[in-house]
Design an enzyme around this catalytic site. Structure first.
Site, mmCIF file in Angstrom:
data_model
loop_
_atom_site.group_PDB
_atom_site.id
_atom_site.type_symbol
_atom_site.label_atom_id
_atom_site.label_comp_id
_atom_site.label_asym_id
_atom_site.label_seq_id
_atom_site.Cartn_x
_atom_site.Cartn_y
_atom_site.Cartn_z
ATOM 1 N N ASP A 114 -35.380 48.657 0.798
ATOM 2 C CA ASP A 114 -34.556 47.701 1.543
ATOM 3 C C ASP A 114 -33.932 48.480 2.698
ATOM 4 O OD1 ASP A 114 -32.729 45.904 2.544
ATOM 5 O OD2 ASP A 114 -31.385 45.987 0.810
ATOM 6 N N LYS A 130 -30.931 48.773 13.196
ATOM 7 C CA LYS A 130 -31.744 47.587 12.892
ATOM 8 C C LYS A 130 -31.484 46.476 13.909
ATOM 9 C CE LYS A 130 -32.871 44.723 8.845
ATOM 10 N NZ LYS A 130 -32.604 44.573 7.412
ATOM 11 N N ASP A 180 -28.425 35.067 1.652
ATOM 12 C CA ASP A 180 -28.475 36.516 1.864
ATOM 13 C C ASP A 180 -27.718 36.889 3.144
ATOM 14 O OD1 ASP A 180 -29.059 39.168 2.141
ATOM 15 O OD2 ASP A 180 -31.232 38.946 2.194
ATOM 16 N N GLU A 220 -36.521 39.616 2.989
ATOM 17 C CA GLU A 220 -35.422 40.047 2.123
ATOM 18 C C GLU A 220 -34.987 38.973 1.109
ATOM 19 O OE1 GLU A 220 -32.618 41.419 5.011
ATOM 20 O OE2 GLU A 220 -33.827 43.186 5.494
#
Length: 600
Positions: free
Chosen positions: A7, A68, A196, A172
């Site tokens: 992850d 990211k 999420d 994810e």
């Protein structure tokens, strides 16, 4: 050879592996199961994880985080421009690619986001290898469900630079659904909504789970919404407050901004369990201290628009799935930001006070699901993974630009993948001998408002009146979401094709190979530093052991003085050279000198 699931998060990363019939979350060398996605460059070494995060206030211009948020984006992206104003490090424009300059080993270096992400991925790889006792190359890397093709490809490139064979990618929230489903092993069919909300991205996915079969019905999200944005709101609030109190504007003071961000993040975390949090920074600017606080109510008010956006996404995803909210059996919370009480309160109210599921660790669930998926791709020979099936969807519509520059959708969003779709095209002019096909993804009517994926040309079309030249176009998306487009002219059979992988702004094969070589240099240097540190510790330990044993052994006064002089000399030499690049031969020579004296 084992496979791992990683992850790769905006704020934190996590790695897991499936073995002995279960998924194991792997702790790093400090014993923590999540690792900060930070990379710091000092004068003599590169730090990744906790050590890098600890360096952020003192070495803010060379400590990189939230990378990211840059990966797969262009420099002129409004979100990139907004983020750079609040970061301690700089981001420069290189042909509209965002790149990060740092000082390392007294030299100026420039890195692209893929390289920095690769350093975090390599840390996860090393963590797994230390735990498993084996070399690891095969991995599944997770991506936000709403990542576009450029962001997915850039993440895959980062994996390649890190020395990983990326055997698959998984969204994810889908990975979290796998973790939830395998944990519960639902016998009856259940509609599960995965909410999420992490440090930098937000996804909602609705999954139908039956036993070990997972069918994604719809997904939605925002690749630029998460805990970092909530931190930014607090930073902006205290910038304004500090200016009102002391007349000092810290907006352009990167050191002050960085120090303020650290305490704002701490305050946000505290407000998940308390109704008040202090925000204090000594000598923030101009000799003035920041002495303030924030209430949970004020924090919620500052971020209400962000919180509301998450709920709007839930509603839209339900609409796309065709499932009424009354037919959602479970709402599962994933991501560290779901600990915020107001978000839970809004979700509970929307779902008529249904109990939200917190049975899986919000920080570890995504890596857990990725590891299970990785195992299924390679062997899957385990009773726990029997009958494992996973069907995901594409998050954004994909199509061809029409003559009026409108988006001609070929594969609508939330189509199950892998998938193939054919589309017929015809010439627009008399005697047209070639056709340029431009591929886009997005939901807007005009292509200029969508994301350009790539273009290619098919030539050799036999001359004919307009509309009589025929071309068939095949769109194919694999299970990892990688798009391949092929065009075939009907009469001659001429064909042309493109794998959407290297459009403008992405890394070329040559650039990736160069970065792999650079990564290998870093690996070698890190190993040298590790060996040097080990040798220095061994020399120091030996010096102290000689000092301790001197009283236990019969020695003449002259021998004691000689030994003590050598021990003192070595300890002083170690002290002044701890941060300098000492040759291994010098360390070995020093140890040999002391050993010779002691043995004599």
């Amino acid at each position: 050879m084992p496979t791992i699931g990683i992850d790769l998060g905006t704020t934190n990363s996590c790695v897991a592996a499936f073995r002995n019939g279960r998924v194991e979350i792997i702790a790093n060398d400090r014993g923590n199961r999540v690792t900060p996605s930070y990379v710091s460059f000092t004068m003599d070494e590169r730090l990744v994880g906790e050590a890098a995060k600890e360096d952020v206030t003192s070495n803010y211009t060379n400590t990189l985080c939230q990378i990211k948020r840059l990966i797969g984006r262009t420099y002129d992206d409004p979100s990139v421009q907004a983020d750079t104003k609040l970061w301690g490090f700089s981001v420069i424009d290189d042909d509209n690619k965002p790149k990060i300059p740092v000082i390392h080993s007294y030299k100026s270096n420039i890195f692209c986001p893929e390289q920095i992400s690769a350093m975090v991925l390599e840390e996860m790889k090393n963590t797994a290898e230390a735990f498993l006792g084996e070399t690891v190359t095969d991995a599944v890397i997770t991506v936000p469900a709403y990542f576009n093709d450029a962001q997915r490809k850039a993440t895959r490139d980062a994996g390649e630079i890190a020395g990983l064979n990326v055997i698959g990618m998984i969204n994810e929230p889908t990975a979290a659904a796998v973790a939830y489903g395998l944990d519960r092993q639902c016998k009856s069919e259940r509609n599960v909504l995965i909410f999420d909300l992490g440090g930098g991205t937000f996804d909602v996915t609705i999954v139908e789970i039956k036993g070990r079969k997972f069918f994604v019905k719809a997904t939605g999200g925002d690749t630029h919404l998460g805990g970092e944005d909530f931190d930014n709101k607090l930073v902006e609030h205290f910038i304004s407050e500090f200016k009102q109190q002391h007349g000092e504007n810290i907006s352009d003071n990167k050191r002050a901004l960085n120090r303020l961000r650290v305490v704002c993040e701490e305050a946000k975390r505290k407000l998940s369990s308390s109704t008040q949090a202090k925000v204090q920074v000594d000598a923030l600017q101009g000799g003035y201290d920041l002495r303030s606080g924030i209430s949970r109510a004020k924090f919620e008010n500052l971020n209400f628009d962000y919180f509301k956006r998450t709920l709007d996404t839930v509603k839209n995803t339900l609409t796309d799935s065709g499932i009424e909210k009354e037919n959602i059996d479970d709402v599962v919370l994933v991501g560290g930001s779901t600990r915020i009480p107001k978000i839970r309160e809004m979700l509970e109210k929307f779902f008529d006070y249904m109990e939200l599921k917190r049975t899986i660790n919000p920080d570890e669930a995504v890596a857990y699901g990725a590891a299970a998926y990785a195992f299924s791709l390679v062997t899957g020979k385990d009773t726990v993974m029997e009958e494992f099936v996973l069907q995901d969807v594409i998050p954004l519509s994909i199509g061809i630009e029409n003559k009026s520059r409108e988006m001609g959708v070929i594969i609508p969003r939330n189509t199950t993948i892998p998938t193939k779709k054919w589309n017929n095209r015809q010439t627009l002019k008399d005697n047209q001998e070639k056709m340029i096909l431009k591929i886009f993804e997005g939901e807007r009517a005009l292509t200029k408002e969508n994301h350009f994926l790539g273009a290619f040309t098919i030539s050799g079309i036999p001359p004919a009146p307009r509309k009589e030249g025929k071309v068939r176009v095949l769109f194919e998306i694999n299970a990892s979401g990688i798009l391949h487009v092929k065009a075939i002219e009907k009469i001659t059979g001429n064909s042309s094709e493109i794998t959407i992988a290297r459009d403008k702004g992405r890394l070329s094969e040559r650039e990736i190979k160069q970065m792999v070589r650079e990564a290998e240099k870093f690996r070698q240097k890190d190993e040298e530093l590790k060996q040097r540190s080990k040798a220095m510790n061994a020399l120091e330990d030996f010096a102290y052991s000689v000092k301790d044993k001197m009283s236990q052994k019969y020695l003449t006064t002259r021998q004691k003085e000689s030994l003590m002089s050598k021990v003192t000399e070595i300890l002083h030499w170690l002290d002044i050279n701890k941060k300098e690049p000492v040759e291994m031969s010098h360390l070995e020579a020093k140890k040999k000198e002391l050993e010779q004296l002691w043995n004599d």
